[in-house]
Design a protein around this motif. Structure first.
Motif, short mmCIF file in Angstrom:
data_model
loop_
_atom_site.label_atom_id
_atom_site.label_comp_id
_atom_site.label_asym_id
_atom_site.label_seq_id
_atom_site.Cartn_x
_atom_site.Cartn_y
_atom_site.Cartn_z
N ALA A 37 -13.42 31.46 -18.48
CA ALA A 37 -14.29 30.59 -17.80
C ALA A 37 -14.61 30.62 -16.36
CB ALA A 37 -13.66 29.13 -18.09
N ALA A 40 -15.94 28.21 -13.91
CA ALA A 40 -16.05 26.84 -14.68
C ALA A 40 -14.77 26.41 -15.43
CB ALA A 40 -17.03 27.17 -15.70
N TRP A 42 -12.55 24.31 -14.71
CA TRP A 42 -12.39 22.65 -14.73
C TRP A 42 -13.16 22.15 -15.65
CZ3 TRP A 42 -8.17 21.52 -12.61
CH2 TRP A 42 -7.64 22.15 -11.33
N THR A 43 -14.26 22.72 -15.95
CA THR A 43 -15.19 22.13 -17.14
C THR A 43 -14.49 22.51 -18.50
OG1 THR A 43 -17.11 22.26 -15.93
CG2 THR A 43 -17.45 22.03 -18.26
N ALA A 44 -13.85 23.60 -18.49
CA ALA A 44 -13.15 23.91 -19.56
C ALA A 44 -11.91 23.19 -19.95
CB ALA A 44 -13.21 25.88 -19.52
N VAL A 46 -11.14 20.28 -19.31
CA VAL A 46 -11.45 19.00 -19.63
C VAL A 46 -11.63 18.86 -21.07
CG1 VAL A 46 -13.09 17.15 -19.63
CG2 VAL A 46 -12.43 18.14 -17.47
N GLY A 47 -12.53 19.80 -21.35
CA GLY A 47 -12.53 20.00 -22.98
C GLY A 47 -11.10 20.25 -23.65
N ASN A 186 -20.89 28.11 -23.16
CA ASN A 186 -20.33 26.66 -23.05
C ASN A 186 -19.03 26.43 -22.83
OD1 ASN A 186 -20.13 23.78 -23.56
ND2 ASN A 186 -22.08 24.02 -24.73
N PRO A 187 -18.39 26.45 -21.49
CA PRO A 187 -16.94 26.19 -21.35
C PRO A 187 -16.39 24.95 -21.71
CG PRO A 187 -18.18 26.79 -19.02
CD PRO A 187 -19.34 26.50 -20.28
N PHE A 188 -17.16 23.82 -21.90
CA PHE A 188 -16.56 22.52 -22.28
C PHE A 188 -16.34 22.70 -23.90
CE2 PHE A 188 -16.96 18.54 -24.64
CZ PHE A 188 -15.92 17.61 -23.91
N SER A 189 -17.36 23.23 -24.62
CA SER A 189 -17.17 23.42 -26.16
C SER A 189 -15.84 24.52 -26.39
CB SER A 189 -18.46 24.06 -26.66
OG SER A 189 -18.37 24.20 -27.85
N GLN A 417 -21.64 22.27 -29.88
CA GLN A 417 -20.39 22.06 -29.28
C GLN A 417 -19.19 22.02 -30.28
OE1 GLN A 417 -20.23 21.23 -25.90
NE2 GLN A 417 -22.20 21.23 -25.40
#
Length: 448
Positions: A37, A40, A42-44, A46-47, A186-189, A417
């Motif tokens: 990530a 990114a 912090w986005t990752a 969270v997921g 897509n880091p969150f996904s 996602q």
């Protein structure tokens, strides 16, 4: 009659629960996620925290409210479903995937870095290590009542100190002054799906019986008090896990180009430990990972042996089932970590959405009167998509069907996602609610 634990006792049970959860996936996936990530992270994370921390806590709460038994949760859908889902859960979290993975990661991180290049790849060396690892596991599993004394009071505090040393060093002196170059679209996904791979939500369903038995052995007999203590111990465990995940993800994200190429998360964290603390760091990491994998392995095998023994009404003794599980896990472990990780993804993608729906419905049971049709509709809706996603992860794709689904409102974005099962599950719940209203069933009850 004693219905509360002292703070010291509660912390011991909580740390034992943390030790049960803290295994192979908890250590090898966050650094890889952070490395991929990059900025990114912090986005990752969270997921990752949603599925790696939030869902396990909900799972612990659901199992506690259902009496500490995943089969009681499954019975709210259908007794046959309960057996099938429970067996698949225990197999995936047990001898097929999670148990062999603990041994493979313990070897990959705890032993392999100290071996010569030829010994690292030697099937004989891996086999000999697997015998020692599972022999020790067998001995620890023979008296599951002592898990709190062995883990919560002794091994877990040592393990926390070892991991904290590595994380603090990495925070104070990052490996690189820059983030690793991002490789994720897509880091969150990615983080959300990587949380599946820890298997902790499924583990929460499995460990419920171990935690419940531990609480009972400490004199807590009232069901409500047991549920409260199980949830409190779960909060302690997932808090520790969350802090660990953030630290490990940060280490991976700030590794930059320093660590070089790696094959899997086990190799990555080994490279980072060597860079941060040299041979001392490698030794500390090897001890921490070995303890972590061993404690999780013991918890998984203990709960699995109890489940399958109870499933046969004790016609198969705990000791016999324990021996079979350990032998089978030993064999699977010798296929190696990378192979085990490839096998795990399809099965987890199939099981996780169903488990999530079952957990949420169990926790909201009183809101819809525990109607069986609601449970059934939600589970069927989730399973329709999760099975397709699991087959796709195994290489079996259905382009025409998938493209059609992606044209529906919300479905395209959700499927990208990894959350395509949510809408069908909600539709199934609504249909189940309508059916149960038209033909009101008797209130769903679950017995011990």
């Amino acid at each position: 009659m004693k219905q509360v634990l002292s703070l010291k006792e509660l912390m011991a049970v909580g740390l034992m629960t943390f030790a049960l959860f803290l295994g192979a996936g908890n250590i090898i996936f966050p650094p890889t996620l952070g490395h991929d990530a990059g900025p990114a992270m912090w986005t990752a994370i969270v997921g990752f925290l949603i599925t790696g921390v939030g869902l396990p806590l909900l799972g612990v709460a659901a199992v506690a409210s259902a009496g500490g038994n995943v089969r009681l949760m499954g019975n709210r859908v259908n007794p046959i479903f309960s057996v099938i889902f429970s067996v698949l859960t225990y197999l995936s979290i047990g001898p097929l995937l999670a148990i062999p993975r603990t041994g493979a990661v313990a070897f990959e991180i705890g032993i392999a870095p100290f071996l010569s290049p030829d010994a690292k790849t030697s099937a004989v060396v891996l086999f000999l290590y697997s015998i020692v690892f599972f022999a020790l596991t067998f001995w620890l599993c023979m008296n599951p009542g002592k898990l709190v004394d062995r883990f919560g009071k002794v091994i877990t505090p040592i393990m926390i100190v070892l991991l904290a040393t590595l994380l603090i060093r990495g925070a104070m002196y990052p490996l690189s002054g820059e983030y690793a170059p991002p490789t994720l679209d897509n880091p969150f996904s990615k983080g959300f799906l990587e949380g599946y791979n820890t298997m902790d939500t499924l583990a929460a369903l499995v460990f419920g019986i171990v935690i419940a038995n531990t609480v009972r052995e400490r004199g807590i007999t009232e069901r409500g008090a047991q549920a409260r203590i199980i949830i409190q111990s779960g909060i302690i465990a997932v808090t520790c896990l969350g802090l660990l995940y953030v630290g490990l993800t940060y280490l991976g994200a700030t590794s930059g180009h320093v660590v070089g190429p790696y094959e899997n998360g086990g190799e990555l964290i080994t490279l980072m430990a060597r860079q941060l603390l040299g041979s001392v760091g490698l030794f500390l990491l090897s001890l921490a990972v070995t303890f972590a994998c061993l404690t999780t392995c013991v918890g998984l095998i203990t709960s699995s042996a109890e489940f399958f023994s109870n499933l046969t009404n004790n016609r198969l003794s705990y000791r016999l089932v324990l021996s079979v599980l350990i032998l089978f896990s030993l064999i699977i472990m010798n296929f190696g970590l990378s192979t085990i990780l490839k096998i795990s993804v399809p099965l987890l993608v199939m099981l996780y959405p169903v488990a999530i729906v079952l957990i949420i419905l169990t926790l909201t049971n009183n809101l819809f009167g525990g109607r069986k049709a609601v449970y059934t509709g939600g589970v069927i809706g989730a399973a329709c998509i999760s099975i397709i996603d699991g087959l796709a992860a195994a290489g079996f794709t259905f382009p025409a069907f998938t493209e059609t689904l992606q044209q529906l409102p919300l479905m395209g974005e959700l499927m990208a996602q990894g959350l395509g099962w949510i809408v069908p599950a909600l539709i199934g719940i609504i249909i189940g609610g309508i059916i149960s209203t038209i033909t009101p069933p008797s209130r769903q009850t679950v017995t011990e």
